[in-house]
Design an enzyme around this catalytic site. Structure first.
Site, short mmCIF file in Angstrom:
data_model
loop_
_atom_site.label_atom_id
_atom_site.label_comp_id
_atom_site.label_asym_id
_atom_site.label_seq_id
_atom_site.Cartn_x
_atom_site.Cartn_y
_atom_site.Cartn_z
N SER A 41 12.08 65.53 52.04
CA SER A 41 12.12 64.61 53.17
C SER A 41 12.00 63.14 52.78
O SER A 41 12.32 62.26 53.57
CB SER A 41 11.03 64.95 54.18
N LYS A 71 4.96 60.44 54.21
CA LYS A 71 6.08 59.75 54.85
C LYS A 71 5.88 58.24 54.68
O LYS A 71 4.85 57.77 54.20
CB LYS A 71 6.15 60.07 56.36
#
Length: 278
Positions: free
Chosen positions: A42, A119
């Site tokens: 991701s 993230k």
């Protein structure tokens, strides 16, 4: 008798040494640096599956999420950070707290599952976020984007989960060249970083998100292959992340394994030793 007593003393001393080592490691991991192995794609191409890094836990101070979770399913061990430090949870505050900066790559505790996620911090409390045709808008203004060629990797199973990458030029057979478009995104404040795109999809166009006080908005750099704050918690996403759920900032990759295990040294990537995370 003396020999038997000596053996018993030696055994006791060995146990003491192991206990002390575990305590020291636990204190080090809780207060200073937590190891983290990248399990998914991701955050490509900033972080690759198999990157091993240490998370700086001093950057944002300490909360209940700073306590380590110990999960070893093979041995039936599942100790959550909340089991140890849950008494600190609930005020959305931190001890010696420091505010994160936009653009930081952050490890945080998922607000529902308790799993550790990594993230990029995109938006701060009080700001609005929206995706329009794949372009990030903050407070109604599009961020600066520059085309930067492509990111290319070999199609095939990756990491211990044997995940196969999604490709813009897909479908691609195993061993083929998997390509994604790459752009440089510059956030308000001047932080620039690479992002990848696979193709048009639902997450390229969203409603307007307003970040609540004491919360943050995170996104993966691999924009079309990231479950992040764009997906509400009710839909098994991340949603807004409370301040107290931040664990630390990822600063530098120590080494990176392209194989199924970080211990397979013959699969280590030679160009990622001590690489800074930007």
């Amino acid at each position: 008798m003396a020999t038997e007593a000596k053996k018993q003393n030696g055994f006791v001393e060995t146990i003491k040494t192991i206990v002390y080592a575990l305590l020291i490691a636990g204190v080090f991991r809780t207060l200073f640096f937590q190891p983290f192995w990248i399990p998914s794609g991701s955050m490509k191409d900033t972080l690759l599956i198999g990157d091993f890094l240490f998370v700086n836990k001093m950057t944002y101070g300490y909360s209940y999420a700073s306590c380590p979770s110990i999960r070893m399913p093979r041995f039936g061990i599942d100790i959550d950070a909340e089991d140890i430090c849950g008494f600190l949870k609930g005020d959305n505050d931190r001890i010696w707290g420091g505010e994160p900066d936009r653009g930081d790559v952050v490890v945080f505790r998922h607000p529902v599952t308790g799993l550790d996620y990594i993230k990029r911090l995109i938006a701060l409390p009080g700001e609005t976020v929206q995706m329009k045709a794949g372009v990030l808008h903050i407070d109604g203004k599009p961020v600066k984007l520059e085309d930067d060629g492509v990111f290319e990797e070999v199609a095939g199973p990756q990491g211990p989960q044997r995940l196969s990458p999604r490709c813009e030029n897909g479908p691609v057979g195993i061993g083929g060249s998997c390509v994604k478009s790459r752009q440089i995104e510059t956030l308000p404040g001047g932080v620039s970083h690479g992002i990848l795109n696979i193709g048009p999809q639902r997450s390229d166009n969203t409603g307007v998100f307003t970040v609540p006080a004491g919360h943050y908005f995170f996104m993966g750099d691999n924009r079309d292959n990231s479950v992040d704050s764009r997906v509400p918690r009710a839909a098994r996403g991340v949603g807004f992340v409370p301040y107290e759920n931040l664990i630390g900032r990822a600063d530098r990759i120590m080494f990176s394994s392209a194989g199924r295990s970080m211990f397979f040294f013959w699969t280590w990537r030679g160009d990622r030793f001590f690489k800074a995370v930007n």
